[in-house]
Structures are given as C-alpha cells and as structure tokens.
Enzyme design. Structure first.
Site, PDB file in Angstrom:
ATOM      1  N   ARG A 250       0.857  -1.183   0.000  1.00 25.35           N
ATOM      2  CA  ARG A 250       0.000   0.000   0.000  1.00 25.35           C
ATOM      3  C   ARG A 250       0.894   1.235   0.000  1.00 25.35           C
ATOM      4  O   ARG A 250       1.901   1.308   0.720  1.00 25.35           O
ATOM      5  CB  ARG A 250      -0.914   0.038   1.226  1.00 25.35           C
ATOM      6  CG  ARG A 250      -1.687  -1.228   1.508  1.00 25.35           C
ATOM      7  CD  ARG A 250      -2.523  -1.695   0.355  1.00 25.35           C
ATOM      8  NE  ARG A 250      -3.640  -0.817   0.036  1.00 25.35           N
ATOM      9  CZ  ARG A 250      -4.401  -0.968  -1.033  1.00 25.35           C
ATOM     10  NH1 ARG A 250      -4.149  -1.926  -1.897  1.00 25.35           N
ATOM     11  NH2 ARG A 250      -5.405  -0.159  -1.249  1.00 25.35           N
ATOM     12  N   GLU A 279      -2.339   8.076  -6.728  1.00 23.56           N
ATOM     13  CA  GLU A 279      -2.175   7.410  -8.021  1.00 23.56           C
ATOM     14  C   GLU A 279      -3.167   8.007  -9.013  1.00 23.56           C
ATOM     15  O   GLU A 279      -4.334   8.183  -8.682  1.00 23.56           O
ATOM     16  CB  GLU A 279      -2.414   5.906  -7.868  1.00 23.56           C
ATOM     17  CG  GLU A 279      -1.376   5.260  -6.957  1.00 23.56           C
ATOM     18  CD  GLU A 279      -1.544   3.746  -6.801  1.00 23.56           C
ATOM     19  OE1 GLU A 279      -2.543   3.188  -7.329  1.00 23.56           O
ATOM     20  OE2 GLU A 279      -0.699   3.116  -6.159  1.00 23.56           O
ATOM     21  N   HIS A 298       1.517   0.671 -10.370  1.00 20.29           N
ATOM     22  CA  HIS A 298       0.555  -0.221  -9.713  1.00 20.29           C
ATOM     23  C   HIS A 298       0.203  -1.359 -10.667  1.00 20.29           C
ATOM     24  O   HIS A 298      -0.976  -1.633 -10.950  1.00 20.29           O
ATOM     25  CB  HIS A 298      -0.696   0.542  -9.286  1.00 20.29           C
ATOM     26  CG  HIS A 298      -1.425  -0.139  -8.164  1.00 20.29           C
ATOM     27  ND1 HIS A 298      -2.149   0.553  -7.230  1.00 20.29           N
ATOM     28  CD2 HIS A 298      -1.546  -1.458  -7.824  1.00 20.29           C
ATOM     29  CE1 HIS A 298      -2.686  -0.299  -6.368  1.00 20.29           C
ATOM     30  NE2 HIS A 298      -2.332  -1.528  -6.711  1.00 20.29           N
TER      31      HIS A 298
END
Length: 337
Positions: A250, A279, A298
């Site tokens: 995370r 993000e 990601h």
C-alpha cells in the site's frame, strides 16, 4: 448518521434489486452483468471519478461493486437497507468502513485473485534492485562500460538478508520464491511468532530490528493508523546505507518525500515501488527525480488470468448476495448477511 431514505423503506420484494459497478478498468463487465441479471437484478455500470459521482450512482443500490472510486458516508447512507459492498481487489482504503458498519452494510473484498502475480512482481523488483539492473542499463545506454564503478558494492545473495514487514498471503509466496537464491530472512509481523517464523526458514524480530539489520525490506503490511508512513525519515536513518526498500503493498506505508530525500543523500542504496499515496503519481512528486529507484504504475497485480479471476470472483459474490448469502471474503468487522 442517517442510514435510511424513502427508497430503502420499500420492501425488496416489491422492487427490482439494483447492482451498481461504480468504476472499473476492464474491457467490459459482462460476467458481472450476467450474474446480476440471472438473479433478476437491474445492472448498472458506471465510471465514477468523484465521491459525488459515486453517491448518485449507488443511490438505492442493493449491491455496489467498487474499484478505485471513493465510497463515502453520504454514498453509503443512500444505499438500500441491508445493502452489500464488494471491493474489486485486496485493499479497501477507498471505502468508509466505519460508515458502512454503522449502517449495517456488509463489505467484502477479493484478496486472493492476484497473489502469485504480486509475489512475482515483488521478487522481480528485489532481484533487479539488488543486482542494480536499472543503473547498469542506463550506463550502457549512456555509452559507458564500467560495471564495477556503476554498481559497487553488491553482496552475494547468500550474504544478503531480506526482511519482511508483514507476512501474509503474498509475503509468504515472496519468501518461498526467494529461498532458492540462498537469502537469509527476517520477519516482523505480530501474527508470526518465533516458532512459525522458524518453520518458514526465517527469524522473527521486532520492527526496529528489521530496519536495522535487513539488506532488503519488502513491505507486505496493510495500511492502518499504525503502519501509515512506517517508512519515514527516522526509520530510514536506522537502515544500512546499502539497504533497499521494496513496496508492492500500500502506498501509505511510505513517506515518499522522506524516501526521495534518503535516496538523493545516499542514505540507502535503492528502492522499488509499485504503489503510491496518490495514483497516478503526481508530476511534481519528488520520487520522479530520485536516484536508484524503480517505479512501476501499480502493475504488480496484472496478468490476463488475474483480470479474469477478479471479475469472476466479483460475479460470484454478486450471485451469493442476491441469493441471500454474504460475500465470500468479508472485511474484518463486517456484519453477516
């Protein structure tokens, strides 16, 4: 909090149930639609960008399936009485769990759709960072041929200690994949005692010792009040100057400004990040200019199989909920069906 509205007072048997997908980044949501319509529910697919979009989309919904869009208290209060929320994925930071539980909403997630993919990505980052492949690639492209000057120092793997902050599903797979290389392993996880760590071929240590002694720290902890910015200026100062941080867990675990500063100052050797506090990564993020840093967008979760599995498991949860069952994997603390 107001958890009822006029629409939620209508008996479910007197109206068509609603399944709403708030947002998704898949080519389509045909499998989810089929699951909903097979059980007589109306299916609505949206691409919500804001909390306000979500609030409008999930009004009167019996099932809300969310990916990245925020599911806030106002949105939750507007859902049907006894509704269920399903999160596409492992984390559920974008869902106001306190509001959901206060309103009696069940919340489920899908923690096991991409464990192998994330483990593979993590191992790839660990190995690339330790062998300093990005630095070597950049030096060759710049016209140099100076291997030792570019990467010195490098330890052999059998003299390298990999530390795990958290050792759940994914961390355990990473450890298993790294074992054939001869690494030594440390684990800091309140759920892993010394006996269990020994069974896994690792040594259980406190968090402070992990930061002091590990050559690589691989983060596999959830984002909680206790773990937010666990990698910070203070913990970075305690690390070895040739140590490396890897984060596929995370984004909130890492104080990004502190990490960028530590890399620029040479206080640690390198880092590899797949997840970030914001993000997409902002254009002005200090990480973009930090040296010896591998960045991926990601992407650790991704394979074609993982996408298919994620959607199939979400569709199966939709079917479970519409037939009076709870989600397959309820979030801890979630009320039952």
């Amino acid at each position: 909090m107001r958890c009822l509205h006029p629409g939620s007072l209508v008996s479910i048997s007197c109206r068509q149930r609603r399944v709403v997908v708030t947002d998704y980044n898949f080519p389509d949501v045909a499998v989810e639609r089929a699951a909903a319509e097979q059980h007589g529910a109306q299916f609505i697919a949206c691409q919500c960008k804001s909390a306000e979009d979500v609030t409008q989309a999930v009004k009167d919904a019996d099932v809300a399936v969310v990916q990245f869009a925020p599911l806030t208290a106002p949105a939750i209060a507007g859902m049907a009485q006894g509704a269920t929320v399903i999160r596409y994925g492992i984390g559920y930071d974008n869902i106001d769990l306190h509001a959901a539980f206060d309103c009696g909403l069940a919340v489920g997630y899908i923690p096991d759709y991409c464990t192998a993919e994330v483990a593979d990505h993590t191992v790839s980052m660990v190995l690339a960072a330790l062998r300093k492949l990005p630095q070597l690639d950049a030096s060759v492209r710049a016209g140099d041929w100076k291997a030792v000057a570019v990467v010195k120092p490098i330890k052999p793997f059998d003299q390298t200690t990999v530390g795990f902050l958290g050792l759940g599903r994914i961390g355990s797979l990473v450890l298993t994949r790294l074992q054939p290389f001869g690494f030594r392993f440390l684990v800091a996880d309140p759920q892993i005692d010394k006996a269990r760590a020994a069974q896994l071929g690792a040594t259980s240590v406190e968090r402070d010792a992990l930061f002091r002694h590990a050559d690589v720290i691989s983060l596999h902890a959830p984002a909680t009040a206790e773990t937010t910015h666990v990698v910070n200026a203070q913990t970075l100062r305690t690390m070895k100057p040739d140590a490396i941080i890897v984060n596929t867990a995370r984004g909130r675990l890492v104080d990004e400004a502190a990490l960028a500063q530590a890399l620029a100052a040479g206080n640690i050797s390198g880092a590899a990040l797949d997840v970030f506090e914001t993000e997409a990564l902002p254009a002005d993020s200090p990480l973009r200019g930090a040296p010896n840093l591998i960045l991926t967008p990601h992407a650790a979760w991704y394979s074609e199989h993982a996408i298919m599995r994620l959607q199939e498991l979400a569709a199966a949860d939709i079917a479970r909920i519409l037939t009076g069952q709870g989600p397959r994997c309820p979030v801890p603390g979630s009320p039952g069906p």
